[in-house]
Design a protein around this motif. Structure first.
Motif, PDB file in Angstrom:
ATOM      1  N   PRO A 145      -5.666  -4.732   0.468  1.00 12.18           N
ATOM      2  CA  PRO A 145      -5.523  -6.344   0.630  1.00 12.18           C
ATOM      3  C   PRO A 145      -5.825  -6.989  -0.362  1.00 12.18           C
ATOM      4  N   ALA A 146      -6.696  -6.642  -1.372  1.00 14.51           N
ATOM      5  CA  ALA A 146      -7.122  -7.287  -2.393  1.00 14.51           C
ATOM      6  C   ALA A 146      -6.019  -7.590  -3.261  1.00 14.51           C
ATOM      7  N   LEU A 147      -5.153  -6.386  -3.589  1.00 12.03           N
ATOM      8  CA  LEU A 147      -4.133  -6.563  -4.447  1.00 12.03           C
ATOM      9  C   LEU A 147      -3.046  -7.395  -3.932  1.00 12.03           C
TER      10      LEU A 147
ATOM     11  N   GLY B  28      -1.424 -11.247  -5.725  1.00  8.05           N
ATOM     12  CA  GLY B  28      -0.026 -11.465  -6.118  1.00  8.05           C
ATOM     13  C   GLY B  28       0.932 -10.075  -5.807  1.00  8.05           C
ATOM     14  N   ALA B  29       0.415  -8.925  -5.524  1.00  5.66           N
ATOM     15  CA  ALA B  29       1.398  -8.051  -5.158  1.00  5.66           C
ATOM     16  C   ALA B  29       2.060  -8.358  -3.820  1.00  5.66           C
ATOM     17  N   THR B  30       3.434  -8.123  -3.889  1.00  2.00           N
ATOM     18  CA  THR B  30       4.339  -8.562  -2.638  1.00  2.00           C
ATOM     19  C   THR B  30       4.794  -7.385  -2.144  1.00  2.00           C
TER      20      THR B  30
ATOM     21  N   ALA C  89      -4.336  -0.652   6.523  1.00  2.00           N
ATOM     22  CA  ALA C  89      -5.339  -1.555   5.963  1.00  2.00           C
ATOM     23  C   ALA C  89      -4.888  -2.962   5.637  1.00  2.00           C
ATOM     24  N   LEU C  90      -3.541  -3.028   5.237  1.00  2.00           N
ATOM     25  CA  LEU C  90      -3.083  -4.683   5.095  1.00  2.00           C
ATOM     26  C   LEU C  90      -3.112  -5.240   6.575  1.00  2.00           C
ATOM     27  N   GLN C  91      -2.929  -4.492   7.636  1.00  2.00           N
ATOM     28  CA  GLN C  91      -2.823  -5.105   9.134  1.00  2.00           C
ATOM     29  C   GLN C  91      -4.399  -5.506   9.510  1.00  2.00           C
ATOM     30  N   ARG C  92      -5.177  -4.526   9.274  1.00  3.66           N
ATOM     31  CA  ARG C  92      -6.464  -4.744   9.545  1.00  3.66           C
ATOM     32  C   ARG C  92      -7.215  -5.670   8.918  1.00  3.66           C
ATOM     33  N   ALA C  93      -6.720  -6.154   7.703  1.00  6.51           N
ATOM     34  CA  ALA C  93      -7.119  -7.189   7.217  1.00  6.51           C
ATOM     35  C   ALA C  93      -6.504  -8.668   7.204  1.00  6.51           C
TER      36      ALA C  93
ATOM     37  N   VAL D 194      -5.443   6.555   8.285  1.00 10.27           N
ATOM     38  CA  VAL D 194      -5.131   5.127   8.855  1.00 10.27           C
ATOM     39  C   VAL D 194      -6.516   4.324   8.758  1.00 10.27           C
ATOM     40  N   SER D 195      -6.251   3.242   9.064  1.00 12.06           N
ATOM     41  CA  SER D 195      -7.164   2.139   9.247  1.00 12.06           C
ATOM     42  C   SER D 195      -7.267   1.251  10.402  1.00 12.06           C
ATOM     43  N   PRO D 196      -8.357   1.462  11.445  1.00 12.43           N
ATOM     44  CA  PRO D 196      -9.337   2.236  11.438  1.00 12.43           C
ATOM     45  C   PRO D 196      -8.765   3.829  11.561  1.00 12.43           C
ATOM     46  N   ALA D 197      -9.665   4.814  10.984  1.00 13.05           N
ATOM     47  CA  ALA D 197      -9.397   6.127  11.448  1.00 13.05           C
ATOM     48  C   ALA D 197      -9.578   6.374  12.731  1.00 13.05           C
TER      49      ALA D 197
END
Lengths: 325, 325
Positions: free
Chosen positions: A218-220, A224-226, A242-246, B268-271
């Motif tokens: 998510p930080a990436l 600016g990463a698309t 990870a993206l969705q969770r964020a 996956v996140s969350p595991a």
DNA sequence: CTGTTAGCGCCTTCAT
DNA sequence: ATGAAGGCGCTAACAG
């Protein structure tokens, strides 16, 4: 039910077992009429030659070995099925030997198959491994950069094509995600993507998961990463969740894609865009090469089978204001 | 390098090949000293018996068949590996026969293995299928409710245990997610969960994915469901990503769990929290039963192997105000 | 006790 | 056009 042999049939017809053998194989000279009657009778009683007897006599077992060395290879079932189908079509049975863990185990698995009498072996080797020469014909499915490789998917071309599609969608800052540097397959996929991206003047950063167990995707994206392009759908899934969770929306805020069209790839939400390999074609190619080698013929030259882009929901146009969330 | 046979060694020692066979097997009566020298020599030159010759003589090939009928079974690689390991330990090779699609193909696969001379067959049948009787010993891995089942994981008990854990976390309104009603395994998992939930007076609603291609899981959560329990991690993942995509936090707003600890479940996140089966134990049990049957001994009684809860991040306490989002 | 003979089912010469 | 013979490598059943 009594066991049927050539001799059984021979007695019924009052001929010798050799004549029955000839009639059935079509090789010898037997009167057309007798041959037909013998074949009819054999089919009727369901005669099947004894594999051990034939093997003992001919020196060939009619069985090939299959070694899928990398348990983590999620294509295992598909390769098993594809190789089995191709082998069946060529009249072979398939003996498996799973090689747990390291290179030693892979070698041990190969030797077990040789001892069991395999006429040849198809190997999908453990990553970063060279398959040692054996006394039996081999067909290796890995990557063009692997010495001794026989056939494989065009990983580099697939990488280039995937990158090209993201480029066309307007992405200019991408993250490439691999797991293991020592995998020729992963290196070629990354290489193909990186080359295409570089040629177009786009920014690309490569992350190897073996280096950093849990990169902050998510930080990436916020920086600016698309788009995130992973060498396997498994890692694409890791990124996606990870993206969705964020709280990031895929593909509105970032696109995600992977390789190999794994079982879950169509089932997740959004469904994963992926670069798929034609497992059946690769297996058929491997078997063709192996059959040729077993028969003592020249094997066809090394080949790479084109990959296919399956565009689903996880990729889309680059956001107008990347990083601006 | 010349091929080594018993005869080769016999000539070196000026005895008959039978004597060498006796010395090597330890069965026959050979003078202790000669036997030792023969064994030493055999080891030195790397003698290995010819499987076809032995098979021809004994009527047994030393090979068992493995039929994984359901390609969609994501445990395929693990079962292949586990059965292979258990077979190897028992001195067997493993011949695979993949059966594409329907019941007819499953039967065809079994018959192919019989024709190839398999001494016995391990089957993980296609769901909703009865394995027909064959002339060779069989070991069936499916579910206790399947006729002819030999051994399997305790799906019902696993379901009950998973439900019990969610109950303990305070969940009182749950959704059970299965895919195919005709799968005995899925029905038992659902049954185990439903029974435990009913006994505790909790609300449970069951959804079969084959009925409704894309149920609206987020809506269910908004209506008050606080936990989603799927019969496979694959479907748990479908639920998880659908929830996340809709902006729901897992497990803060809803818990998700599945079965079988698939490859992606920890990634996956969350595991994913999951109820895992001990594939190795099941495979060993199947092989023990099969070996017994092949040897003509009585097979052990049908058994169910306990499942293990792997609690990860996707489950948590029920939210204080369910549905209140 | 120590060892050998016979033959498993098939296919390939070589005779007939 | 067909048959007899032999032997692939091994082990269960016999002699010595």
């Amino acid at each position: 039910m009594r066991e049927m042999t050539l001799q059984t049939i021979a007695e019924e017809f009052g001929v010798s077992s050799a004549t029955v053998s000839n009639a059935l194989s079509g090789k010898g000279r037997v009167s057309a009429d007798l041959a037909r009657r013998i074949r009819a009778r054999a089919a009727e009683i369901g005669y099947a030659p004894s594999p051990p007897a034939r093997a003992l006599r001919t020196g060939r077992t009619g069985v090939i070995g299959l070694v899928l060395a990398d348990l983590s290879n999620p294509l295992f079932p598909r390769y098993a099925r594809a190789v089995d189908a191709a082998a069946e079509a060529a009249g072979y049975g398939v003996l498996i030997a799973d090689s747990h863990g390291d290179v030693g185990a892979q070698t041990a698995a190969l030797q077990r198959l040789v001892r069991r009498g395999a006429d040849g072996i198809v190997v999908v080797p453990r990553r970063g491994t060279r398959v040692l020469e054996l006394e039996v014909p081999l067909a290796v499915i890995d990557a063009p950069s692997t010495p001794g490789n026989t056939i494989c998917a065009d990983h580099r071309g697939g990488g280039a094509a995937l990158a090209a599609r993201l480029l066309a969608l307007g992405h200019r800052s991408l993250v490439l995600v691999g797991a293991n540097r020592d995998s020729n397959v992963q290196r070629e996929r990354i290489g193909g993507m990186a080359a295409a991206l570089a040629a177009a003047g786009a920014q690309a950063r490569t992350i190897w998961l073996e280096d950093a167990p849990a990169p902050d995707f998510p930080a990436l994206a916020r920086e600016g990463a698309t788009a995130f392009l992973a060498t396997s759908d498994l890692h694409a899934l890791t990124v996606l969740t990870a993206l969705q969770r964020a709280g990031l929306a895929v593909p509105a805020q970032a696109s995600v894609a992977g390789f190999d069209d794994l079982a879950f790839s169509a089932a997740v939400s959004p469904a994963l865009t992926t670069m798929a390999q034609d497992v059946d074609a690769v297996a058929r190619g491997a078997l063709a090469a192996l059959s040729a080698r077993i028969a003592g013929r020249a094997a066809p030259p090394e080949a790479a089978v084109a990959m296919t882009l399956i565009e689903r929901e996880s990729t889309g146009p680059a956001p107008a204001t990347p990083g601006n969330l």
